[in-house]
Design a protein around this motif. Structure first.
Motif, PDB file in Angstrom:
ATOM      1  N   GLY A 213       0.835  -1.199   0.000  1.00 24.54           N
ATOM      2  CA  GLY A 213       0.000   0.000   0.000  1.00 24.54           C
ATOM      3  C   GLY A 213       0.869   1.248   0.000  1.00 24.54           C
ATOM      4  O   GLY A 213       0.646   2.196   0.751  1.00 24.54           O
ATOM      5  N   ALA A 214       1.900   1.241  -0.875  1.00 21.64           N
ATOM      6  CA  ALA A 214       2.895   2.310  -0.889  1.00 21.64           C
ATOM      7  C   ALA A 214       3.021   2.915  -2.279  1.00 21.64           C
ATOM      8  O   ALA A 214       2.579   2.342  -3.276  1.00 21.64           O
ATOM      9  CB  ALA A 214       4.257   1.764  -0.457  1.00 21.64           C
ATOM     10  N   TYR A 215       3.630   4.099  -2.341  1.00 17.58           N
ATOM     11  CA  TYR A 215       3.927   4.724  -3.627  1.00 17.58           C
ATOM     12  C   TYR A 215       4.949   3.866  -4.368  1.00 17.58           C
ATOM     13  O   TYR A 215       5.923   3.396  -3.782  1.00 17.58           O
ATOM     14  CB  TYR A 215       4.482   6.131  -3.426  1.00 17.58           C
ATOM     15  CG  TYR A 215       3.467   7.119  -2.902  1.00 17.58           C
ATOM     16  CD1 TYR A 215       2.539   7.720  -3.752  1.00 17.58           C
ATOM     17  CD2 TYR A 215       3.439   7.461  -1.551  1.00 17.58           C
ATOM     18  CE1 TYR A 215       1.609   8.635  -3.269  1.00 17.58           C
ATOM     19  CE2 TYR A 215       2.519   8.379  -1.059  1.00 17.58           C
ATOM     20  CZ  TYR A 215       1.602   8.961  -1.922  1.00 17.58           C
ATOM     21  OH  TYR A 215       0.672   9.862  -1.438  1.00 17.58           O
ATOM     22  N   GLU A 216       4.746   3.696  -5.679  1.00 17.88           N
ATOM     23  CA  GLU A 216       5.587   2.790  -6.452  1.00 17.88           C
ATOM     24  C   GLU A 216       7.037   3.244  -6.505  1.00 17.88           C
ATOM     25  O   GLU A 216       7.956   2.417  -6.533  1.00 17.88           O
ATOM     26  CB  GLU A 216       5.028   2.647  -7.875  1.00 17.88           C
ATOM     27  CG  GLU A 216       5.721   1.581  -8.699  1.00 17.88           C
ATOM     28  CD  GLU A 216       5.047   1.347 -10.042  1.00 17.88           C
ATOM     29  OE1 GLU A 216       5.695   0.764 -10.928  1.00 17.88           O
ATOM     30  OE2 GLU A 216       3.876   1.749 -10.202  1.00 17.88           O
ATOM     31  N   LEU A 235       4.011   5.193   2.609  1.00 16.51           N
ATOM     32  CA  LEU A 235       2.675   4.622   2.520  1.00 16.51           C
ATOM     33  C   LEU A 235       1.692   5.599   1.875  1.00 16.51           C
ATOM     34  O   LEU A 235       1.740   6.809   2.118  1.00 16.51           O
ATOM     35  CB  LEU A 235       2.176   4.244   3.918  1.00 16.51           C
ATOM     36  CG  LEU A 235       3.026   3.205   4.655  1.00 16.51           C
ATOM     37  CD1 LEU A 235       2.592   3.113   6.122  1.00 16.51           C
ATOM     38  CD2 LEU A 235       2.916   1.846   3.989  1.00 16.51           C
ATOM     39  N   LEU A 236       0.813   5.049   1.060  1.00 17.59           N
ATOM     40  CA  LEU A 236      -0.274   5.842   0.495  1.00 17.59           C
ATOM     41  C   LEU A 236      -1.280   6.197   1.584  1.00 17.59           C
ATOM     42  O   LEU A 236      -1.413   5.458   2.575  1.00 17.59           O
ATOM     43  CB  LEU A 236      -0.993   5.035  -0.588  1.00 17.59           C
ATOM     44  CG  LEU A 236      -0.247   4.766  -1.900  1.00 17.59           C
ATOM     45  CD1 LEU A 236      -0.935   3.632  -2.657  1.00 17.59           C
ATOM     46  CD2 LEU A 236      -0.214   6.026  -2.748  1.00 17.59           C
ATOM     47  N   GLU A 242      -6.335   1.667  -0.423  1.00 19.41           N
ATOM     48  CA  GLU A 242      -7.447   0.750  -0.628  1.00 19.41           C
ATOM     49  C   GLU A 242      -7.798   0.664  -2.107  1.00 19.41           C
ATOM     50  O   GLU A 242      -8.062  -0.405  -2.645  1.00 19.41           O
ATOM     51  CB  GLU A 242      -8.663   1.211   0.179  1.00 19.41           C
ATOM     52  CG  GLU A 242      -8.508   0.988   1.682  1.00 19.41           C
ATOM     53  CD  GLU A 242      -9.684   1.539   2.462  1.00 19.41           C
ATOM     54  OE1 GLU A 242     -10.411   2.392   1.895  1.00 19.41           O
ATOM     55  OE2 GLU A 242      -9.887   1.126   3.610  1.00 19.41           O
ATOM     56  N   GLU A 243      -7.738   1.828  -2.786  1.00 22.11           N
ATOM     57  CA  GLU A 243      -8.040   1.860  -4.217  1.00 22.11           C
ATOM     58  C   GLU A 243      -7.000   1.081  -5.004  1.00 22.11           C
ATOM     59  O   GLU A 243      -7.308   0.317  -5.916  1.00 22.11           O
ATOM     60  CB  GLU A 243      -8.092   3.307  -4.695  1.00 22.11           C
ATOM     61  CG  GLU A 243      -8.458   3.458  -6.166  1.00 22.11           C
ATOM     62  CD  GLU A 243      -8.523   4.913  -6.591  1.00 22.11           C
ATOM     63  OE1 GLU A 243      -8.384   5.191  -7.786  1.00 22.11           O
ATOM     64  OE2 GLU A 243      -8.700   5.775  -5.717  1.00 22.11           O
ATOM     65  N   ALA A 244      -5.706   1.245  -4.608  1.00 23.03           N
ATOM     66  CA  ALA A 244      -4.613   0.525  -5.283  1.00 23.03           C
ATOM     67  C   ALA A 244      -4.764  -0.982  -5.088  1.00 23.03           C
ATOM     68  O   ALA A 244      -4.537  -1.780  -5.981  1.00 23.03           O
ATOM     69  CB  ALA A 244      -3.251   1.008  -4.769  1.00 23.03           C
ATOM     70  N   SER A 245      -5.165  -1.375  -3.855  1.00 25.61           N
ATOM     71  CA  SER A 245      -5.346  -2.786  -3.570  1.00 25.61           C
ATOM     72  C   SER A 245      -6.478  -3.380  -4.394  1.00 25.61           C
ATOM     73  O   SER A 245      -6.378  -4.461  -4.944  1.00 25.61           O
ATOM     74  CB  SER A 245      -5.626  -2.978  -2.073  1.00 25.61           C
ATOM     75  OG  SER A 245      -5.850  -4.326  -1.779  1.00 25.61           O
TER      76      SER A 245
END
Length: 250
Positions: A213-216, A235-236, A242-245
């Protein structure tokens, strides 16, 4: 209570330090009763070399087996009765977030290391930290230890992990093939071995940031010669992670 480490004990027949010592079997039963309390094990290690040797051979091993039984069974399933880097190092990895010092391994911020009550390590999560061609390797990775509101750095997460049989892993072979350089000064906080940067070796897959859940572009981790992993990420915000997941599961 501070106990000064003594180096005179060699545990020989003539060693005065062994006079009156309890047998290994009795000490084993005492610490079994204490549920292998890591603070007590560490204190015993400081008394003399004999106690330190007993703790490294027996007590830290039992602590690891009690704290993470399924993980320990898997790490030893290759037939070895030991683990890479020794049991004390693995015991510390299970319960200690190393943090970072400014100018050190992750040189942008200072976060003191600290003990953690409980951490979940996942073999499934570990797959996300491996390139596709290395995913037959076994890697256990922890959930990130969150340190929120770190100024300009935002919300920081530290994670740690361990490879099974790192000496024969595809990750190690690829690091050597790519002529990855060991860090010139910093060492593993758990076993004091030299470290490879997975970022410099270009071996950090995009799936790692999704798992954390982190910035790439804000994830970095190292692996030591004994297969211990330590890393940092930004961390985002919760809604974004949640959206990335959800996106990665689609």
């Amino acid at each position: 209570m501070i106990i000064t480490k003594q180096y005179r004990c060699i545990h020989s027949a003539s060693c005065l330090c062994t006079k009156g010592h309890l047998s290994e079997e009795v000490i084993f039963l005492v610490f079994q009763r204490l549920n292998w309390n890591p603070k007590s094990v560490a204190t015993l290690s400081c008394v003399c070399k004999w106690f330190d040797d007993l703790a490294k051979r027996v007590l830290w091993k039992e602590f690891c087996k009690t704290r993470a039984p399924k993980m320990m069974l898997d790490l030893q399933s290759s037939g070895s009765h030991s683990v890479d880097g020794n049991w004390r190092a693995l015991g510390k990895l299970l319960i200690y977030c190393s943090g970072c010092t400014k100018g050190g391994l992750f040189n942008s911020i200072h976060v003191p290391g600290h003990f953690v009550y409980r951490t979940r390590f996942s073999r499934t999560s570990g797959k996300s930290f491996l390139l596709p061609q290395c995913r037959t390797d076994v890697l256990y990775v922890s959930d990130p230890c969150e340190h929120l509101d770190q100024g300009e750095e935002g919300d920081i997460g530290f994670f740690r992990g361990i490879f099974k049989s790192f000496a024969t892993s595809k990750v190690r072979k690829m690091l050597i093939k790519r002529e990855a350089q060991l860090h010139p000064t910093e060492v593993c906080p758990y076993c004091k071995a030299k470290l490879w940067s997975m970022l410099q070796a270009k071996m950090v897959p995009a799936s790692a940031s999704c798992r954390l859940g982190a910035y790439e572009d804000a994830i970095e981790y190292y692996v030591c010669l004994n297969g211990h992993v330590l890393g940092i990420c930004t961390l985002l915000p919760l809604s974004d992670s949640e959206e990335a997941s959800d996106h990665s599961d689609a």
